[in-house]
Design a protein around this motif. Structure first.
Motif, PDB file in Angstrom:
ATOM      1  N   PHE A 153     -32.437 -16.319  -8.974  1.00  0.00           N
ATOM      2  CA  PHE A 153     -32.828 -15.737 -10.254  1.00  0.00           C
ATOM      3  C   PHE A 153     -31.731 -14.808 -10.764  1.00  0.00           C
ATOM      4  CE2 PHE A 153     -35.423 -13.610 -13.377  1.00  0.00           C
ATOM      5  CZ  PHE A 153     -36.212 -14.662 -13.829  1.00  0.00           C
ATOM      6  N   THR A 154     -30.677 -15.383 -11.304  1.00  0.00           N
ATOM      7  CA  THR A 154     -29.577 -14.587 -11.862  1.00  0.00           C
ATOM      8  C   THR A 154     -29.195 -15.163 -13.212  1.00  0.00           C
ATOM      9  OG1 THR A 154     -28.080 -15.998 -10.629  1.00  0.00           O
ATOM     10  CG2 THR A 154     -28.547 -13.830  -9.686  1.00  0.00           C
ATOM     11  N   PHE A 155     -28.625 -14.320 -14.056  1.00  0.00           N
ATOM     12  CA  PHE A 155     -28.190 -14.764 -15.385  1.00  0.00           C
ATOM     13  C   PHE A 155     -26.712 -15.110 -15.327  1.00  0.00           C
ATOM     14  CE2 PHE A 155     -31.516 -11.521 -16.705  1.00  0.00           C
ATOM     15  CZ  PHE A 155     -32.509 -12.466 -16.645  1.00  0.00           C
ATOM     16  N   PRO A 156     -26.273 -16.042 -16.176  1.00  0.00           N
ATOM     17  CA  PRO A 156     -24.862 -16.433 -16.099  1.00  0.00           C
ATOM     18  C   PRO A 156     -23.919 -15.278 -16.476  1.00  0.00           C
ATOM     19  CG  PRO A 156     -26.010 -17.628 -17.843  1.00  0.00           C
ATOM     20  CD  PRO A 156     -27.021 -16.826 -17.146  1.00  0.00           C
ATOM     21  N   TYR A 157     -22.758 -15.312 -15.828  1.00  0.00           N
ATOM     22  CA  TYR A 157     -21.721 -14.333 -16.150  1.00  0.00           C
ATOM     23  C   TYR A 157     -20.864 -14.955 -17.246  1.00  0.00           C
ATOM     24  CZ  TYR A 157     -17.445 -11.628 -15.512  1.00  0.00           C
ATOM     25  OH  TYR A 157     -16.347 -10.843 -15.719  1.00  0.00           O
ATOM     26  N   ARG A 158     -20.778 -14.286 -18.392  1.00  0.00           N
ATOM     27  CA  ARG A 158     -19.987 -14.816 -19.502  1.00  0.00           C
ATOM     28  C   ARG A 158     -18.964 -13.779 -19.892  1.00  0.00           C
ATOM     29  NH1 ARG A 158     -23.625 -18.738 -21.429  1.00  0.00           N
ATOM     30  NH2 ARG A 158     -23.445 -20.150 -19.686  1.00  0.00           N
ATOM     31  N   ASN A 159     -17.745 -14.249 -20.103  1.00  0.00           N
ATOM     32  CA  ASN A 159     -16.724 -13.322 -20.566  1.00  0.00           C
ATOM     33  C   ASN A 159     -17.090 -12.847 -21.956  1.00  0.00           C
ATOM     34  OD1 ASN A 159     -14.739 -13.661 -18.374  1.00  0.00           O
ATOM     35  ND2 ASN A 159     -15.048 -15.776 -19.005  1.00  0.00           N
ATOM     36  N   VAL A 160     -16.539 -11.725 -22.355  1.00  0.00           N
ATOM     37  CA  VAL A 160     -16.756 -11.081 -23.646  1.00  0.00           C
ATOM     38  C   VAL A 160     -18.129 -10.404 -23.700  1.00  0.00           C
ATOM     39  CG1 VAL A 160     -16.810 -11.290 -26.138  1.00  0.00           C
ATOM     40  CG2 VAL A 160     -15.269 -12.727 -24.844  1.00  0.00           C
ATOM     41  N   ILE A 161     -19.231 -11.112 -23.323  1.00  0.00           N
ATOM     42  CA  ILE A 161     -20.526 -10.446 -23.478  1.00  0.00           C
ATOM     43  C   ILE A 161     -21.014  -9.784 -22.193  1.00  0.00           C
ATOM     44  CG2 ILE A 161     -21.333 -11.709 -25.499  1.00  0.00           C
ATOM     45  CD1 ILE A 161     -22.962 -13.466 -23.715  1.00  0.00           C
ATOM     46  N   TYR A 162     -20.587 -10.290 -21.019  1.00  0.00           N
ATOM     47  CA  TYR A 162     -20.958  -9.692 -19.720  1.00  0.00           C
ATOM     48  C   TYR A 162     -22.451  -9.360 -19.632  1.00  0.00           C
ATOM     49  CZ  TYR A 162     -15.922  -9.246 -19.713  1.00  0.00           C
ATOM     50  OH  TYR A 162     -14.601  -9.526 -19.807  1.00  0.00           O
ATOM     51  N   TRP A 225     -25.338  -5.389 -30.333  1.00  0.00           N
ATOM     52  CA  TRP A 225     -24.676  -6.453 -29.588  1.00  0.00           C
ATOM     53  C   TRP A 225     -23.272  -6.694 -30.152  1.00  0.00           C
ATOM     54  CZ3 TRP A 225     -27.511 -11.717 -28.399  1.00  0.00           C
ATOM     55  CH2 TRP A 225     -27.002 -12.231 -27.198  1.00  0.00           C
ATOM     56  N   ALA A 226     -23.218  -6.755 -31.497  1.00  0.00           N
ATOM     57  CA  ALA A 226     -21.926  -7.002 -32.150  1.00  0.00           C
ATOM     58  C   ALA A 226     -20.932  -5.895 -31.833  1.00  0.00           C
ATOM     59  CB  ALA A 226     -22.128  -7.117 -33.658  1.00  0.00           C
TER      60      ALA A 226
END
Lengths: 350, 237
Positions: A153-162, A225-226
């Motif tokens: 149960f983990t959320f993806p790691y995405r660059n820029v938004i972390y 967020w922006a």
């Protein structure tokens, strides 16, 4: 009544799950970030949410990859800490294509943490000084493969938004709730035109008010967020502009409601404008954004996002969040209707 | 084949209904022209409004690039249109509305007004174009596309403004309401128009602008259908 309880359960669940579940491990950067071809370079890789020390160094594998045919495996991996390790790369003298430099993706495979990836992490520059070329590295001696995919149960790691990826569960459901509430408002307005009772008018205005509130919340969460993802709270993105205009339409609706001496006349004309305004929301939110470039995901074409923007774990939080916030919106609107009903009764008594 | 052809022939009463409706529409259109002709000061006022706006815009920014020309031109057309259309319901008193109510049906009335306003706005935007390109130069590279954009623009503006003015005319401060109610509604049309005319000015290279025209027509269709459905509710006063 059950749906009010359900809304509370779902919203609380989405808040807790959305905030407490960790991100998958990721790679933040490499050091150095650039090298010349035909050399052996020791590269340090920095991880995020990673536990490199949990497994032995020979079980870890790390690559710098250009495409499926051009990848370099790191040799002599040394684990420095949970979030950093070292590997040496023997770069071949030729680049994968004819240009003077290429960007390589860093890929790391860990038997317990799973795979982590940083696109465009490393820049390999063509070495023009052929005398300095040493060694005989070749592309794809150890191709990328046998990756460990860990399901938890983990959320993806995405660059820029972390970490701000969690905002998906708060920002996006606001728009769903807004759409459903405005739809309910339009239906009430249409019913008012067929059957002009005070109750239908109260419903139309209460749903529109709550929808407007959710719109403002959506705008605020979007701006927060922006601020992190795009650098500025307001970057004149076409969807930001169109949403602002959509909210202006509903502000105009409330001004129109109050600018008549006879409340019955105001209610009827406001109902007419409400239907007209909802129809013009469709081009604002779904047609115009397709004509301009946008910073939002699924920018060219899609009004929402594509399949790669959500993974299965996120879906487990995202869909309940949408249902929960929408139901909460209807509960809020219902309280508003009941309050207005009492106020009207007081007015009658006085 | 002949059997099928006989089936799809319109019955005579339908032809008569179409004829009657057309006749009614033409009569109502004639009424609009007559009203305008009798109150010549109103149309002269709008013409003067367009000319003064062109001069104000020209004097405050004498040398304009094609990009700025495009935006300023559409702003002039937008404000001229809103001022031209706002009077279409205010000028006729409640008693006269009641008189029409007995004579005709609301759809014919609003359709006549929309058609009349389309013509009026087309003339006004041509006038704005002529006077603006006289003082600030004419950067239009694709005249046929630009003419089409002007026609579509007049039609879209006419539908939205005519309908909104029928709402605003019932309220106390109709001029303010007209602006705040119509600007958000008109924005999708305006953005598409600015984009299409930028293509006509060769500011953007886009070979698939037909899609934008279809979008514009789709928005116009939505608005005019809603106008026909909703106007009867506004009209009954």
């Amino acid at each position: 009544m059950w749906w009010k309880a359900l809304s509370v359960v779902l919203v609380v669940y989405s808040l807790l799950a959305g905030m407490l579940a960790p991100l998958k491990p990721g790679i933040t950067r490499t050091n150095p970030e650039t090298a010349k071809s035909g050399q052996t370079v020791t590269v340090q890789v920095f991880g995020y949410n990673s536990f490199y020390t949990r497994s032995a160094a020979n079980e870890l594998r790390v690559w710098l990859e250009y495409d499926s045919l051009h990848a370099l495996a790191g040799q002599d991996i040394k684990i420095l800490s949970d979030t950093s390790l070292e590997a040496s790369f023997l770069f071949p003298p030729d680049l994968p294509n004819a240009s003077t430099s290429v960007l390589l993706n860093a890929i790391l495979d860990h038997p317990k943490d799973g795979v982590s990836l940083l696109p465009g992490a490393f820049e390999l520059v063509k070495n023009t000084d052929t005398a300095a070329v040493a060694g005989s590295g070749a592309w794809n001696r150890n191709p990328v493969g046998d990756l460990h995919v860990i399901k938890d149960f983990t959320f993806p790691y995405r660059n820029v938004i972390y970490e701000s990826i969690r905002n998906t569960y708060y920002h996006v459901p606001m728009w769903f709730a807004l759409m459903f509430l405005f739809l309910a408002s339009v239906i009430s307005s249409a019913r008012y035109l067929r059957n002009p009772t005070l109750e239908n008018d109260r419903r139309a205005s209460a749903y529109a008010e709550t929808g407007l509130f959710f719109g403002l919340m959506g705008l605020v969460t979007g701006m927060l967020w922006a601020h992190y993802a795009w650098g500025r709270a307001w970057s004149n993105d076409i969807k930001q502009l169109m949403t602002a205009v959509a909210l202006l339409i509903y502000f105009a609706y409330f001004i129109l409601r109050r600018s008549f001496d006879e409340p019955e006349k105001g209610a009827r004309l406001a109902a007419v404008y409400n239907i007209f305004a909802f129809a013009s929301l469709i081009p604002l939110l779904y047609i115009v954004p397709r004509m301009f470039a946008s910073l939002h995901p699924g920018a060219t074409g899609n009004p929402a996002f594509g399949s790669q923007d959500l993974d299965n774990t996120m879906r487990l939080v995202f869909y309940p969040a949408i249902i929960g916030w929408t139901l909460l919106g209807f509960w809020m609107a219902q309280l508003r209707i009941r309050y207005q009903r009492l106020e009207d009764r007081v007015m009658d008594l006085e | 084949m002949q059997k099928i052809a006989a089936h799809i022939q319109f019955p005579a009463y339908l032809w008569r209904a179409i004829y009657m409706n057309l006749k009614r529409l033409l009569l109502l259109l004639h009424k609009e022209f007559l009203l305008e002709f009798r109150q010549r000061y109103a149309i002269s006022g709008i013409v003067l409004y367009v000319l003064s706006m062109v001069f104000v815009v020209y004097i405050s920014s004498i040398k304009v690039q094609a990009q700025v020309w495009n935006i300023l031109f559409w702003l002039i057309v937008l404000f001229a249109s809103i001022n031209a259309v706002v009077k279409s319901f205010v000028q006729e008193s409640g008693a006269r509305q009641l008189y029409y109510y007995q004579l005709t049906d609301p759809v014919s009335l609003i359709l006549a007004k929309i058609l009349y306003n389309t013509l009026l706005l087309l003339v006004l935007s041509l006038l704005a174009f002529a006077s603006y390109s006289l003082v600030a130069g004419n950067p239009v590279k694709d005249p046929s596309l630009f003419a089409l954009v002007l026609l579509l623009g007049s039609f879209g503006f006419s539908i939205a403004f005519t309908f909104i003015s029928s709402i605003a005319a019932r309220a106390n401060q109709s001029a303010t309401l007209m602006a705040i109610l119509s600007f958000p509604v008109i924005l999708p049309i305006l953005l598409t128009l600015v984009r299409l005319s930028a293509i006509a000015l060769r500011l953007i290279q886009d070979t698939s602008y037909q899609r934008d025209i279809i979008n514009l027509l789709a928005i116009d269709t939505i608005l005019i259908t809603l106008t026909f459905v909703l106007f009867p509710y506004i009209w009954k006063d």
